[in-house]
Write a protein that holds these residues in place. Structure first.
Motif, PDB file in Angstrom:
ATOM      1  N   GLY A 211       2.967  11.861  15.970  1.00 42.42           N
ATOM      2  CA  GLY A 211       2.109  12.418  14.943  1.00 42.42           C
ATOM      3  C   GLY A 211       0.715  11.856  14.973  1.00 42.42           C
ATOM      4  N   ASP A 212       0.272  11.350  16.135  1.00 41.32           N
ATOM      5  CA  ASP A 212      -1.117  10.932  16.308  1.00 41.32           C
ATOM      6  C   ASP A 212      -1.470   9.648  15.577  1.00 41.32           C
ATOM      7  OD1 ASP A 212      -3.329  11.442  17.771  1.00 41.32           O
ATOM      8  OD2 ASP A 212      -4.251  12.819  16.365  1.00 41.32           O
ATOM      9  N   ASN A 213      -0.508   8.824  15.262  1.00 39.75           N
ATOM     10  CA  ASN A 213      -0.819   7.521  14.680  1.00 39.75           C
ATOM     11  C   ASN A 213      -1.110   6.536  15.802  1.00 39.75           C
ATOM     12  OD1 ASN A 213       2.059   7.828  15.275  1.00 39.75           O
ATOM     13  ND2 ASN A 213       2.198   5.695  14.646  1.00 39.75           N
ATOM     14  N   ALA A 214      -2.096   5.676  15.618  1.00 34.98           N
ATOM     15  CA  ALA A 214      -2.536   4.800  16.698  1.00 34.98           C
ATOM     16  C   ALA A 214      -2.007   3.380  16.509  1.00 34.98           C
ATOM     17  CB  ALA A 214      -4.056   4.781  16.770  1.00 34.98           C
ATOM     18  N   ILE A 215      -1.987   2.643  17.620  1.00 29.80           N
ATOM     19  CA  ILE A 215      -1.564   1.242  17.643  1.00 29.80           C
ATOM     20  C   ILE A 215      -2.632   0.451  18.380  1.00 29.80           C
ATOM     21  CG2 ILE A 215       0.190  -0.387  18.473  1.00 29.80           C
ATOM     22  CD1 ILE A 215       2.184   1.960  18.403  1.00 29.80           C
ATOM     23  N   LEU A 216      -2.974  -0.732  17.886  1.00 28.38           N
ATOM     24  CA  LEU A 216      -3.906  -1.638  18.545  1.00 28.38           C
ATOM     25  C   LEU A 216      -3.221  -2.969  18.815  1.00 28.38           C
ATOM     26  CD1 LEU A 216      -7.210  -0.969  16.538  1.00 28.38           C
ATOM     27  CD2 LEU A 216      -6.511   0.007  18.745  1.00 28.38           C
ATOM     28  N   LEU A 224      -0.848  -3.932  15.877  1.00 31.02           N
ATOM     29  CA  LEU A 224      -1.272  -3.482  14.556  1.00 31.02           C
ATOM     30  C   LEU A 224      -1.107  -1.972  14.462  1.00 31.02           C
ATOM     31  CD1 LEU A 224      -4.538  -5.474  13.742  1.00 31.02           C
ATOM     32  CD2 LEU A 224      -2.150  -6.081  13.363  1.00 31.02           C
ATOM     33  N   HIS A 225      -0.614  -1.529  13.307  1.00 41.03           N
ATOM     34  CA  HIS A 225      -0.387  -0.115  13.061  1.00 41.03           C
ATOM     35  C   HIS A 225      -1.291   0.347  11.933  1.00 41.03           C
ATOM     36  CE1 HIS A 225       3.413  -0.327  15.403  1.00 41.03           C
ATOM     37  NE2 HIS A 225       3.413  -1.561  14.930  1.00 41.03           N
ATOM     38  N   ALA A 246       7.404   1.520  19.287  1.00 39.77           N
ATOM     39  CA  ALA A 246       6.443   0.809  20.135  1.00 39.77           C
ATOM     40  C   ALA A 246       7.013  -0.481  20.689  1.00 39.77           C
ATOM     41  CB  ALA A 246       5.181   0.505  19.335  1.00 39.77           C
ATOM     42  N   TYR A 247       8.105  -0.976  20.118  1.00 39.47           N
ATOM     43  CA  TYR A 247       8.650  -2.273  20.530  1.00 39.47           C
ATOM     44  C   TYR A 247       9.782  -2.121  21.545  1.00 39.47           C
ATOM     45  CZ  TYR A 247       5.805  -3.685  16.622  1.00 39.47           C
ATOM     46  OH  TYR A 247       4.738  -3.884  15.792  1.00 39.47           O
ATOM     47  N   SER A 248      10.665  -1.145  21.335  1.00 39.23           N
ATOM     48  CA  SER A 248      11.758  -0.935  22.289  1.00 39.23           C
ATOM     49  C   SER A 248      11.404   0.068  23.364  1.00 39.23           C
ATOM     50  CB  SER A 248      13.008  -0.448  21.547  1.00 39.23           C
ATOM     51  OG  SER A 248      12.807   0.861  21.032  1.00 39.23           O
ATOM     52  N   GLY A 249      10.396   0.916  23.103  1.00 41.55           N
ATOM     53  CA  GLY A 249      10.045   1.965  24.037  1.00 41.55           C
ATOM     54  C   GLY A 249      10.929   3.198  23.925  1.00 41.55           C
ATOM     55  N   GLN A 250      11.888   3.176  23.011  1.00 41.08           N
ATOM     56  CA  GLN A 250      12.808   4.303  22.873  1.00 41.08           C
ATOM     57  C   GLN A 250      12.088   5.524  22.303  1.00 41.08           C
ATOM     58  OE1 GLN A 250      15.821   3.902  19.837  1.00 41.08           O
ATOM     59  NE2 GLN A 250      17.244   5.255  20.907  1.00 41.08           N
TER      60      GLN A 250
END
Length: 731
Positions: A211-216, A224-225, A246-250
């Motif tokens: 849904g287009d949410n970004a992570i830095l 950071l989310h 973002a942590y497991s890659g699933q």
């Protein structure tokens, strides 16, 4: 509102009664919804410094965080020379300074921006109160916003300051994803303001998104989310809906649906619990769709009929191209996910003078009933359900026998989790949860038996059990007992071959057996249509063939028989093997199927050899009492409080009253219907309003015209009474 702010409220008031009406660097303005009192909490000031961040400072990009999760009270300050930041609590102390860091070779030429830029329609305020996986919040700011990240002396930079008191890491730089090195930068950005590059969006490259949410990523590897729970765009892959970690890659596939835009998430980064909601711009129906993140499925919640959204959006910068402005459906959940509020032009699109739309509320779920009702000493005790932020209290019902004919005890709500039983209180008791909105559970809690009754008829909700894919919940508000049932829907036929090869979906529930002996098991089941499954939508006219198959039943891991399913209509079907001998205690009941499209919404476990439930199970199926005594009443001084201006200024008006309806299960509200014809049906087409008390005000009537009214009573399960007699009212 944090603890320090609560301490600064007027003494003796309940913090739950206060809402924030405005925030600014000067202070926080509050309003008491109970007393109408106003109160202001002044924020501190300091010579040589200015406040650049405090909780709730901005709109958070229009779709903000779950403000209840912003519990810190940290203020961020910037010195007038733009070279030092500071952190304090809401009282201004302790005041901890942090010298601004930079990777520039000429830092004296740096320009600091105490916020984040908007990029490609993605608001920079979405980074207000950014959060890591442990719930810690951060203040982000930019340096050299007008430069590329590879500028030779003063590159573009993003820095983060932890807002958690005691966090001594200081300022932390945002760094690129290690496996997504940028090789070039764009020279312009689409959007309202030209941008020299994609700014922080460059640093988000390489991370998964839903849904287009970004992570830095920070230099110490913290991710950071965005705090924003809603984003500008939709899902990677167009109509394909998936969620990821973002942590497991699933990456988990949810399904396909056309023209999704602007997802509203329940959490900033957790994609494996609760629900999201999103609008589809597939006109003219323009559905609102609910995403079940725990079970990775979705269903149509409501049809908005926002039929001109695409035209409004296309012409939003040119007011002469279309005479109506652009606005969005913007669906948003209530705290317990029971309701969704959204906007639509459904009733305004054909009216040239009505440029905007209306606000609608769709019931998405019913409140969860209380848990673990039991008798302890001379009292009944229970636990609140998992989701209870909107629950005002609990309603107690009693019956002389298990499983049916419950009657409401009292009109008030129980606000605690204990009820002292009166003497000689033998009987069977159940509870329902009631929201502040008046919405009540459609299924009861478990039963608590007081006395020596050995007969039990216990109902269990499969949707509350442990569900194993490919079995998933689906939404059926008209037919399912609590609005939801379970089935292997497989709308995209992804599991078709695996089901044929032996894959099964299942639901498992703990079941209490109060008395040893032969036990019957019945399930309320039906077959779905192929169109229901493929469209994620129920309510279509039934056509074609209904799915058919069997649910295999296991008790404590052992086969107990099967429940055959056929036909579109919901019906109660017994276990084909007959009664099962069981000992008293807790057993694990499991229903599994390889048959796609067969559904279950309720299960009965009983030692009654002859009992067959009616309709949805243990809940009432009719409301027989008819509203009587409907008549016109004169307006009095007590009616003034109902209206925003004096009654005499309202024009032609009518006050209707009628006798309160007495029903064993109680009455939740009344439906008032109006027509210009004496002989009319009291149905949705003539529904005027739904008051909770036996009084209704109708204003804005036309002088000289006779109108006709009828009234129905409605209980908590949607059962409607027969309509009242028709009342003619000349104006």
């Amino acid at each position: 509102m944090g603890g320090t702010q609560q301490q600064r409220l007027p003494h003796g008031t309940d913090p739950a009664d206060w809402i924030v009406t405005s925030r600014s660097p000067a202070g926080i303005q509050l309003h008491n919804v109970v007393t109408n009192e106003s109160h202001r909490i002044e924020l501190p000031s300091r010579a040589g410094w200015r406040l650049v961040h405090f909780p709730g400072i901005a709109t958070y990009g229009g779709r903000g965080p779950n403000i209840r999760q912003i519990t810190h009270e940290t203020l961020v300050w910037l010195a007038d020379d733009n070279r030092t930041l500071a952190r304090s609590n809401v009282a201004g102390e302790p005041f901890t300074k942090f010298a601004v860091r930079s990777i520039s070779t000429q830092p004296e030429q740096d320009t600091l921006f105490a916020d984040m830029s908007s990029v490609g329609g993605k608001a920079g305020d979405n980074w207000r109160d950014a959060v890591d996986r442990d719930g810690n919040r951060y203040f982000l700011f930019e340096i050299n916003r007008d430069h590329f990240p590879d500028h030779p002396t003063n590159p573009y930079q993003v820095w983060a300051l932890p807002l958690t008191p005691g966090d001594d890491r200081g300022l932390l730089r945002v760094v690129p994803h290690p496996r997504a090195a940028m090789t070039e930068y764009v020279s312009s950005q689409t959007g309202m303001t030209p941008q020299p590059s994609a700014n922080w969006w460059n640093f988000a490259a390489g991370f998964p998104w839903s849904g287009d949410n970004a992570i830095l990523r920070l230099e110490d590897d913290t991710l950071l989310h965005m705090s924003s729970l809603g984003m500008h765009s939709s899902f990677a892959g167009g109509d394909t809906v998936s969620v990821n970690c973002a942590y497991s890659g699933q990456v988990r596939y949810v399904g396909t649906f056309p023209k999704f835009d602007r997802v509203t998430w329940p959490h900033e980064f957790k994609r494996d619990r609760d629900f999201a909601v999103v609008a589809s711009h597939a006109e003219p129906a323009s559905p609102i769709v609910m995403l079940d993140l725990e079970h990775t499925t979705m269903w149509t919640l409501a049809l908005t009929h926002f039929h001109d959204y695409a035209l409004r959006y296309k012409t939003r910068w040119d007011p002469d191209a279309y005479h109506k402005p652009m606005f969005r459906p913007a669906p948003t959940f209530s705290p317990d996910f029971t309701k969704v509020v959204y906007f639509s032009s459904m009733l305004t699109g054909d009216h040239p003078d009505r440029k905007w739309g209306d606000v609608y509320v769709a019931v998405a779920r019913y409140p969860e009933p209380p848990m673990n009702l039991r008798k302890e000493g001379a009292a009944l005790v229970w636990e609140r359900p998992r989701r209870h932020a909107e629950i005002q209290g609990f309603r107690l019902y009693r019956s002389d026998e298990s499983g049916r004919d419950y009657q409401r005890l009292g009109e008030g709500l129980l606000t605690e989790t204990r009820y002292e039983l009166p003497p000689n209180a033998d009987g069977v008791y159940v509870l329902a949860s009631v929201e502040y909105s008046g919405l009540e559970s459609r299924m009861f809690s478990n039963e608590a038996s007081v006395g020596t009754c050995k007969m039990f008829r216990h109902f269990h909700r499969p949707a509350a059990g442990r569900i194993t894919k490919p079995m998933v919940p689906f939404f059926e508000p008209a037919g399912a007992g609590e609005g939801y049932a379970l089935a292997v829907t497989d709308p995209d036929l992804i599991d078709k071959q695996r089901l044929e090869d032996g894959l099964s979906g299942s639901v498992t529930m703990p079941v209490v057996i109060p008395v040893a002996g032969p036990v019957r098991i019945l399930a309320r089941v039906r077959g779905m249509s192929a169109w229901e499954r493929a469209s994620y939508t129920t309510g279509w006219p039934m056509a074609g063939e209904a799915a058919r198959g069997v649910f295999a039943v296991r008790i404590d891991g052992k086969s107990a028989g099967a429940i055959p399913v056929e036909g579109f209509a919901w019906r109660w079907v017994p276990l084909d093997a007959g009664a099962v001998p069981l000992v008293a205690g807790v057993v694990e009941l499991d229903l599994a199927t390889q048959s796609a499209g067969i559904a279950v919404d309720n299960i009965l476990v009983t030692n009654d050899p002859d009992f067959v439930p009616r309709g949805r199970g243990q809940v009432p199926e009719e409301l027989a009492a008819v509203p009587g005594g409907i008549r016109v009443a004169p307006f009095g001084s007590d009616d003034e409080r109902v209206f925003p201006k004096p009654i005499k200024e309202l024009g032609p008006r009518v006050k209707l009253i009628w006798a309160p309806v007495a029903a064993p299960q109680g009455v939740s509200y009344y439906n008032v219907y109006r027509s210009d014809m004496e002989a009319f049906e009291a149905e949705a087409e003539t529904l005027l309003g739904s008051p909770t008390e036996p009084v209704f005000y109708d204003i804005g009537l036309e002088t000289g015209r006779t109108v006709y009214y009828r009234v129905r009573a409605v209980d908590a399960w949607g059962n409607r009474s027969p309509p009242s007699v028709t009342l003619a009212v000349p104006n």
